[in-house]
Write an enzyme that holds these catalytic residues in place. Structure first.
Site, PDB file in Angstrom:
ATOM      1  N   HIS A   1       0.869  -1.175   0.000  1.00  0.00           N
ATOM      2  CA  HIS A   1       0.000   0.000   0.000  1.00  0.00           C
ATOM      3  C   HIS A   1       0.905   1.223   0.000  1.00  0.00           C
ATOM      4  CE1 HIS A   1      -3.722   2.260   0.711  1.00  0.00           C
ATOM      5  NE2 HIS A   1      -2.922   3.091   1.352  1.00  0.00           N
ATOM      6  N   CYS A   2       0.834   2.007  -1.052  1.00  0.00           N
ATOM      7  CA  CYS A   2       1.723   3.158  -1.217  1.00  0.00           C
ATOM      8  C   CYS A   2       1.078   4.403  -0.632  1.00  0.00           C
ATOM      9  CB  CYS A   2       2.028   3.357  -2.700  1.00  0.00           C
ATOM     10  SG  CYS A   2       3.140   4.737  -2.993  1.00  0.00           S
ATOM     11  N   VAL A   3       1.767   5.035   0.320  1.00  0.00           N
ATOM     12  CA  VAL A   3       1.226   6.258   0.923  1.00  0.00           C
ATOM     13  C   VAL A   3       1.421   7.458   0.002  1.00  0.00           C
ATOM     14  CG1 VAL A   3       1.481   5.481   3.299  1.00  0.00           C
ATOM     15  CG2 VAL A   3       3.388   6.625   2.195  1.00  0.00           C
TER      16      VAL A   3
ATOM     17  N   ASN B   1      -2.912   4.470  -2.458  1.00  0.00           N
ATOM     18  CA  ASN B   1      -3.586   3.367  -3.129  1.00  0.00           C
ATOM     19  C   ASN B   1      -2.708   2.125  -3.020  1.00  0.00           C
ATOM     20  OD1 ASN B   1      -5.538   2.052  -4.560  1.00  0.00           O
ATOM     21  ND2 ASN B   1      -5.022   2.952  -6.535  1.00  0.00           N
TER      22      ASN B   1
END
Length: 200
Positions: A35-37, A41
């Site tokens: 999960h990329c901050v 997303n």
């Protein structure tokens, strides 16, 4: 690839292989990477290529800013002939300007620009390292989640386990890897699902 009788315990959907339920997005993600901050997303099967392009443009932007800033400061030094000057040291002797003195002078004259240059150089090095790691994972058809949960993680969790020298080394093979070109093709040119129309 659907493992037999494998369902997500959270959303009760049938789980494809290499999928994971994201706590933040509250949905199952196929070929879950992380999960990329930065983009808020999950990175998975359908957007890994866009994430790699995003990383590439970020790295190129940081490197370009560092190059332009360094060229500006270098031009400033050459136009002002500062590198040919001399200065008095603590003992009253004339000394030729060296690199350390130039950096100190530029930092005192242009602190924001020199700080920006240092920050962007460090940032571009970190982004280059992360991009290389992401490209390595893509070329070996691994996800960050799979890499993290690999055999090295078991050793990290149990540091007191002693390995016997007589034990044979175990060779682990990635079952998802199909070769360098096929792995990159799977990410950058994924096969779109085809749906057959039902005959009436």
């Amino acid at each position: 690839m659907f493992p037999k009788n494998s369902r997500c315990p959270t959303c009760d959907l049938r789980k494809p292989a290499r999928s994971k339920h994201c706590r933040l997005c509250d949905r199952c993600v196929h070929r879950f990477d992380h999960h990329c901050v930065w983009v808020n997303n999950c990175i998975g099967a359908w957007n890994t290529r866009y994430f790699l392009i995003y990383l590439l443009t970020l790295t190129a932007s940081a490197a370009t800013i560092a190059t332009v800033t360094a060229a500006f400061l270098l031009r400033l030094v050459t136009v002002s002939d500062l590198y040919q000057e001399t200065y008095l040291d603590d003992l009253g002797h004339f000394q030729a300007v060296d690199t350390v003195f130039l950096i100190q002078h530029l930092f005192l004259a242009f602190p924001r620009i020199v700080f920006l240059l240092g920050f962007v150089i460090v940032l571009s090095m970190l982004l280059t390292g992360y991009l290389c790691f992401a490209l390595y994972l893509a070329s070996t058809n691994q996800t960050t989640n799979e890499w993290y949960k690999g055999d090295w993680a078991w050793c990290q969790r149990w540091p007191l386990v002693a390995w016997s020298p007589s034990a044979e080394p175990q060779i682990h093979q990635n079952i998802h890897s199909n070769g360098f070109r096929s792995n990159l093709r799977e990410i950058f040119l994924p096969a779109t699902p085809s749906y057959k129309k039902k005959k009436k």
